[in-house]
Design a protein around this motif. Structure first.
Motif, PDB file in Angstrom:
ATOM      1  N   ALA A  74      10.049  56.209  57.245  1.00 64.22           N
ATOM      2  CA  ALA A  74       8.848  56.627  56.522  1.00 64.22           C
ATOM      3  C   ALA A  74       8.309  55.526  55.618  1.00 64.22           C
ATOM      4  O   ALA A  74       7.153  55.593  55.178  1.00 64.22           O
ATOM      5  N   GLY A  75       9.132  54.523  55.337  1.00 63.88           N
ATOM      6  CA  GLY A  75       8.695  53.415  54.506  1.00 63.88           C
ATOM      7  C   GLY A  75       8.605  53.741  53.026  1.00 63.88           C
ATOM      8  O   GLY A  75       8.005  52.981  52.260  1.00 63.88           O
ATOM      9  N   ASP A  76       9.224  54.860  52.611  1.00 67.35           N
ATOM     10  CA  ASP A  76       9.138  55.233  51.199  1.00 67.35           C
ATOM     11  C   ASP A  76      10.441  54.992  50.435  1.00 67.35           C
ATOM     12  O   ASP A  76      10.531  55.281  49.248  1.00 67.35           O
ATOM     13  N   THR A  77      11.457  54.479  51.125  1.00 63.36           N
ATOM     14  CA  THR A  77      12.749  54.211  50.493  1.00 63.36           C
ATOM     15  C   THR A  77      13.377  52.972  51.120  1.00 63.36           C
ATOM     16  O   THR A  77      13.289  52.781  52.341  1.00 63.36           O
ATOM     17  N   ALA A  78      14.000  52.159  50.286  1.00 69.33           N
ATOM     18  CA  ALA A  78      14.670  50.957  50.783  1.00 69.33           C
ATOM     19  C   ALA A  78      16.052  50.853  50.151  1.00 69.33           C
ATOM     20  O   ALA A  78      16.290  51.359  49.050  1.00 69.33           O
ATOM     21  N   THR A  79      16.961  50.207  50.860  1.00 70.35           N
ATOM     22  CA  THR A  79      18.302  49.958  50.323  1.00 70.35           C
ATOM     23  C   THR A  79      18.552  48.461  50.258  1.00 70.35           C
ATOM     24  O   THR A  79      18.160  47.708  51.171  1.00 70.35           O
ATOM     25  N   ILE A  80      19.201  48.032  49.189  1.00 68.94           N
ATOM     26  CA  ILE A  80      19.555  46.631  48.989  1.00 68.94           C
ATOM     27  C   ILE A  80      21.039  46.574  48.652  1.00 68.94           C
ATOM     28  O   ILE A  80      21.487  47.227  47.704  1.00 68.94           O
ATOM     29  N   THR A  81      21.795  45.818  49.438  1.00 74.66           N
ATOM     30  CA  THR A  81      23.222  45.671  49.168  1.00 74.66           C
ATOM     31  C   THR A  81      23.438  44.510  48.211  1.00 74.66           C
ATOM     32  O   THR A  81      22.938  43.402  48.434  1.00 74.66           O
ATOM     33  N   VAL A  82      24.178  44.790  47.141  1.00 70.98           N
ATOM     34  CA  VAL A  82      24.419  43.802  46.091  1.00 70.98           C
ATOM     35  C   VAL A  82      25.916  43.534  46.004  1.00 70.98           C
ATOM     36  O   VAL A  82      26.712  44.461  45.829  1.00 70.98           O
ATOM     37  N   VAL A  83      26.302  42.267  46.122  1.00 67.31           N
ATOM     38  CA  VAL A  83      27.709  41.889  46.015  1.00 67.31           C
ATOM     39  C   VAL A  83      27.939  41.234  44.649  1.00 67.31           C
ATOM     40  O   VAL A  83      27.402  40.158  44.380  1.00 67.31           O
ATOM     41  N   PRO A  84      28.730  41.880  43.782  1.00 67.41           N
ATOM     42  CA  PRO A  84      29.008  41.283  42.462  1.00 67.41           C
ATOM     43  C   PRO A  84      29.924  40.064  42.596  1.00 67.41           C
ATOM     44  O   PRO A  84      30.558  39.847  43.638  1.00 67.41           O
ATOM     45  N   PHE A 129      34.766  36.022  51.198  1.00 68.18           N
ATOM     46  CA  PHE A 129      33.421  36.467  50.820  1.00 68.18           C
ATOM     47  C   PHE A 129      33.255  36.731  49.324  1.00 68.18           C
ATOM     48  O   PHE A 129      32.197  37.161  48.890  1.00 68.18           O
ATOM     49  N   GLY A 130      34.303  36.497  48.546  1.00 71.84           N
ATOM     50  CA  GLY A 130      34.215  36.720  47.108  1.00 71.84           C
ATOM     51  C   GLY A 130      34.886  38.026  46.705  1.00 71.84           C
ATOM     52  O   GLY A 130      34.943  38.969  47.489  1.00 71.84           O
ATOM     53  N   PRO A 131      35.415  38.091  45.481  1.00 71.10           N
ATOM     54  CA  PRO A 131      36.142  39.285  45.042  1.00 71.10           C
ATOM     55  C   PRO A 131      35.286  40.547  45.006  1.00 71.10           C
ATOM     56  O   PRO A 131      35.795  41.655  45.148  1.00 71.10           O
ATOM     57  N   GLY A 132      33.976  40.397  44.815  1.00 69.46           N
ATOM     58  CA  GLY A 132      33.116  41.576  44.751  1.00 69.46           C
ATOM     59  C   GLY A 132      32.770  42.156  46.104  1.00 69.46           C
ATOM     60  O   GLY A 132      32.185  43.247  46.176  1.00 69.46           O
ATOM     61  N   PHE A 133      33.143  41.473  47.177  1.00 67.06           N
ATOM     62  CA  PHE A 133      32.782  41.946  48.517  1.00 67.06           C
ATOM     63  C   PHE A 133      33.481  43.261  48.854  1.00 67.06           C
ATOM     64  O   PHE A 133      32.966  44.050  49.651  1.00 67.06           O
ATOM     65  N   ASN A 134      34.655  43.488  48.259  1.00 64.88           N
ATOM     66  CA  ASN A 134      35.385  44.725  48.539  1.00 64.88           C
ATOM     67  C   ASN A 134      34.802  45.939  47.823  1.00 64.88           C
ATOM     68  O   ASN A 134      35.230  47.067  48.086  1.00 64.88           O
ATOM     69  N   GLY A 135      33.846  45.692  46.944  1.00 65.28           N
ATOM     70  CA  GLY A 135      33.211  46.816  46.240  1.00 65.28           C
ATOM     71  C   GLY A 135      31.731  46.570  46.058  1.00 65.28           C
ATOM     72  O   GLY A 135      31.239  46.496  44.928  1.00 65.28           O
ATOM     73  N   PRO A 136      30.976  46.439  47.157  1.00 63.70           N
ATOM     74  CA  PRO A 136      29.541  46.153  47.029  1.00 63.70           C
ATOM     75  C   PRO A 136      28.783  47.318  46.396  1.00 63.70           C
ATOM     76  O   PRO A 136      29.185  48.476  46.493  1.00 63.70           O
ATOM     77  N   LEU A 137      27.704  46.985  45.734  1.00 66.66           N
ATOM     78  CA  LEU A 137      26.812  47.987  45.164  1.00 66.66           C
ATOM     79  C   LEU A 137      25.641  48.218  46.116  1.00 66.66           C
ATOM     80  O   LEU A 137      25.268  47.327  46.878  1.00 66.66           O
ATOM     81  N   VAL A 138      25.089  49.392  46.077  1.00 67.54           N
ATOM     82  CA  VAL A 138      23.923  49.717  46.896  1.00 67.54           C
ATOM     83  C   VAL A 138      22.801  50.155  45.966  1.00 67.54           C
ATOM     84  O   VAL A 138      22.936  51.167  45.258  1.00 67.54           O
ATOM     85  N   ALA A 139      21.728  49.372  45.952  1.00 72.17           N
ATOM     86  CA  ALA A 139      20.551  49.729  45.167  1.00 72.17           C
ATOM     87  C   ALA A 139      19.589  50.496  46.071  1.00 72.17           C
ATOM     88  O   ALA A 139      19.116  49.970  47.082  1.00 72.17           O
ATOM     89  N   VAL A 140      19.337  51.719  45.716  1.00 75.19           N
ATOM     90  CA  VAL A 140      18.409  52.567  46.474  1.00 75.19           C
ATOM     91  C   VAL A 140      17.079  52.578  45.726  1.00 75.19           C
ATOM     92  O   VAL A 140      17.021  52.986  44.561  1.00 75.19           O
TER      93      VAL A 140
END
Length: 750
Positions: free
Chosen positions: A473-483, A425-436
């Motif tokens: 509530a629809g006021d917050t979303a999370t996006i997972t980012v793989v470097p 899955f790529g070297p960044g998969f072991n340390g994904p970022l989470v954009a809130v």
């Protein structure tokens, strides 16, 4: 202070039964508390004031129940060569294994099927199943871990490669036999130093009692105060080392007082009044350095420092009270049999009177070394400084980070799982970022989140971006980012900063606030926070200790020299840590199976702990020099006298501390292993290069100026009488301060 401690030592000696009973009762109470305390959960990790922590707090608030503290296991499957993990046979085996994982333990909360969760690599050769537990990794039993391991072993028989990552298999850290070897070496050094099993046993016994009380108290309070396992290990490491050293100095002074013909009670009082004063101030410097870690504002680091400082405080109290009490039981048996016979033959009635004129001391290794240094101060000083400077060179390539499974030994299942995930899955998969994304104040939340996802996907170094997931509530979303890069890479750090920079523009345009978090982002923020706190921490700790040492030595230049010498030793020690754990030099000798970045906490932690321990030797060694100087000896003669009485004991203390710290190199936990090595090498540099070599060379060059103190400052500073001037029976003679440095050099030549 010397008079007060003198009275305390005599009181403890006379009331030894009562004092011993109190300490045994405290040990019993702490042990009962530790035995009855609930099992501590894994320590929470937070870094207030950082963006990553702010995002975690927002997730707790807007996604209740999503950030569970339960253990996780990531079971990775790889198909045999030439096959796909999606083939019917392999798919059936994986699904069967996942079902067994879900039912193998009562603590399993869920086991996600990789085909349903779409966690299969693009080439179809690798897949992984996420297993979540109801309890933390520290609360999992051996039965739970055995069930996981048994299921994985069964799947391997089908021909699949199956490895496990995550923290579910993480057990309590083990130190192994090397810790016991370290204590055994300390015992041997004590026997050689004292020539008496009784005298050697006292420091070990009291140190173990102090560590027992300290570690048991930490264990009893671990659940209530959220203390991690590393906290008790650190307290044990430092408490054991300083406990042995502090007791060593008291017992050594007691033996010296007995050798001068004093009775046992008087000898105990004087030992505590003189050496005990040095113990108090040495302990204070260690406590200041450890408690000062609170300025970093990382709760875990603060708790570690305060807990270790508490153990040091216990070691000081034991040295001042329990040691003289036990000396009451030991009596003259603190000397070996031959020494007792020699003392009995030379004994005379009454107490030997003290005079200001002492016979020329019999040369020993300490006096010979001091004389050598005083004859060639410039050459010795340059050699010591240049040598430490060379050792410090690797610091220029220091890379900081927090350990993950990528630094595990290559033969462990955690490391194999890490490598398989990187491959699939790529070297960044072991340390994904989470954009809130906080869109509470955005007019069009969905459009704002879409803009965020688009901008992040267009960022250099981003490999994949998952679709946004909104809360109820629809006021917050999370996006997972793989470097595109591994978690510890500096390029991943650049990706995090780039996303955060774009977040500022997005907020200005849409009102949506973008916060980047996740383990990788947290590590980056920790490193930055520690770097920012290093200078204020140094200023606080070194400043307070400088004032303390100015009170002890009644000098400006001696504390300044002590602080500069410490900086030399700690930077050289960091250089050695980089060479071994980052570059891999002599790695096999120290059990380093995989090199990697140095832990972010290591520099500031070493500064704190090593500074406190370095001041120990400064206080113990230079106090004897100061004592000789104020009692009428010339500066150079005082240096020789200080080495005559202190060199052997300080050498033994340093060897003991090195042995104790080195014993923790065998720990199974990378942080403990690295700390053990770093502290051991730092003590070696500071005790033998700085305090034993550079210090006498500097004092030789300074002469009388070393003990200079402005008169106005002398009036302001409190007189703590560390030299025990108030304990002397005879009136001190005239002032020899007018003697010039040429006389000092003449003494050395003689």
């Amino acid at each position: 202070m010397a008079t007060f401690l003198y009275k305390l030592g005599k009181l403890a000696f006379r009331r030894r039964h009562f004092v011993a009973l109190i300490w045994v009762a405290l040990l019993t109470l702490a042990g009962v508390g530790a035995a009855s305390a609930p099992t501590a959960a894994s320590s929470s990790f937070s870094i207030p004031g950082t963006e990553a922590q702010k995002a975690f707090d927002l997730l707790d608030q807007r996604f209740p129940g999503s950030s569970a503290d339960g253990a996780t296991a990531r079971v990775v499957f790889q198909a045999p060569a030439g096959e796909k993990i999606t083939s019917a046979a392999n798919k059936a085996e994986v699904s069967k294994t996942v079902a067994e994982l879900g039912s193998g333990s009562k603590q399993v909360a869920a086991a996600a099927d990789p085909y349903a969760a779409r966690t299969v690599s693009k080439d179809g050769t690798i897949a992984y199943a996420s297993v979540s537990y109801k309890v933390s990794s520290m609360e999992l039993t051996d039965t739970d871990r055995d069930a996981l391991q048994k299921t994985v072993d069964g799947a391997r028989h089908s021909g699949l490669t199956v490895e496990v990552g995550g923290d579910a298999l993480q057990a309590m850290p083990e130190t192994g036999a090397t810790e016991i070897i370290g204590v055994a070496i300390a015992a041997v050094v004590l026997v050689i130093t004292f020539g008496s099993l009784v005298a050697a046993g006292l420091p070990l016994l009291t140190a173990l009692i102090g560590v027992g009380i300290g570690v048991s108290s930490i264990t009893a309070l671990a659940n209530a105060l959220d203390l991690g396992t590393t906290t008790s290990t650190l307290a044990m490491m430092i408490g054991l080392a300083v406990g042995i050293d502090y007791a060593l100095f008291i017992v050594s002074r007691f033996r010296a007082e007995l050798a001068e013909g004093r009775d046992r009670e008087e000898a105990a009082g004087r030992a505590v009044g003189t050496a005990g004063s040095a113990v108090v101030f040495a302990g204070l410097t260690v406590v200041i350095a450890l408690v000062g870690l609170a300025v970093v504002n990382i709760p875990m680091l603060t708790k570690m420092g305060v807990a270790a400082a508490g153990t040091v405080a216990i070691a000081v109290l034991i040295a001042l009270t329990l040691i003289p009490a036990l000396l009451g039981y030991a009596g003259k048996r603190v000397h070996g049999r031959k020494a007792r016979k020699a003392l009995a033959a030379e004994a005379k009635p009454g107490t030997k009177p003290e005079t200001n004129t002492k016979p020329e001391p019999k040369a020993n290794m300490g006096t010979r070394w001091a004389s050598f240094v005083l004859r060639r101060p410039v050459a010795v000083l340059l050699t010591g400084v240049i040598g430490l400077g060379v050792m410090a060179v690797p610091v220029s390539s220091l890379e900081l980070g927090l350990p993950d499974d990528g630094v595990q030994p290559t033969d462990t299942t955690q490391r194999k799982a890490y490598d398989l995930l990187s491959e699939g899955f790529g070297p960044g998969f072991n340390g994904p970022l989470v954009a809130v994304v906080d869109v509470k104040h955005s007019q069009d939340p969905k459009d704002a989140v879409a803009r965020v996802a688009k901008d992040i996907a267009a960022t250099d170094g981003v490999r994949t971006v998952t679709p946004a997931a909104f809360n109820q509530a629809g006021d917050t979303a999370t996006i997972t980012v793989v470097p595109s890069y591994k978690p510890s890479s500096t390029r991943t750090e650049d990706v995090v900063h780039a996303i955060r920079d774009k977040g500022a523009d997005i907020k200005a345009d849409t009102g949506a606030e973008v916060l980047v978090t996740g383990t990788t982002a947290m590590n980056i923020d920790v490193s930055q926070k520690l770097n920012d706190a290093l200078v204020p921490y140094l200023a606080l700790v070194v400043g307070l200790a400088f004032l303390l040492l100015m009170v002890v030595f009644r000098s400006v230049l001696v504390p300044l020299k002590a602080a500069l010498g410490f900086l030399l030793s700690v930077v050289a020690a960091l250089g050695a840590v980089v060479a071994v754990y980052q570059w891999g030099w002599l790695g096999s000798l120290f059990g380093v199976e995989q090199t990697g970045p140095i832990m972010s906490m290591m520099p500031i932690f070493m500064v704190g702990v090593v500074f406190g321990l370095a001041m120990d030797y400064e206080v113990f060694l230079v106090t004897r020099m100061r004592e000789a100087y104020v009692h009428g000896e010339r500066p150079a003669q005082a240096v020789v006298t200080g080495f005559k009485h202190g060199a052997r004991v300080v050498t033994a203390a340093a060897v003991i501390m090195i042995a104790v710290f080195a014993g923790f190199i065998g720990s199974s936990e990378q942080m403990v292993k690295m700390i053990g090595f770093g502290l051991a090498i730092a003590v070696f540099f500071d005790a033998f290069v700085v305090r034993m070599t550079i210090v006498p060379a500097v004092l030789a060059l300074l002469g009388k100026r070393a003990w200079w103190l402005p008169k106005w400052l002398d009036r302001i500073l409190p007189n703590v009488d560390v030299e025990g001037e108030g304990l002397r029976d005879a009136t001190r003679g005239g002032d020899d301060a007018a003697a010039d440095d040429e006389g000092d050099r003449e003494l050395v030549r003689v």
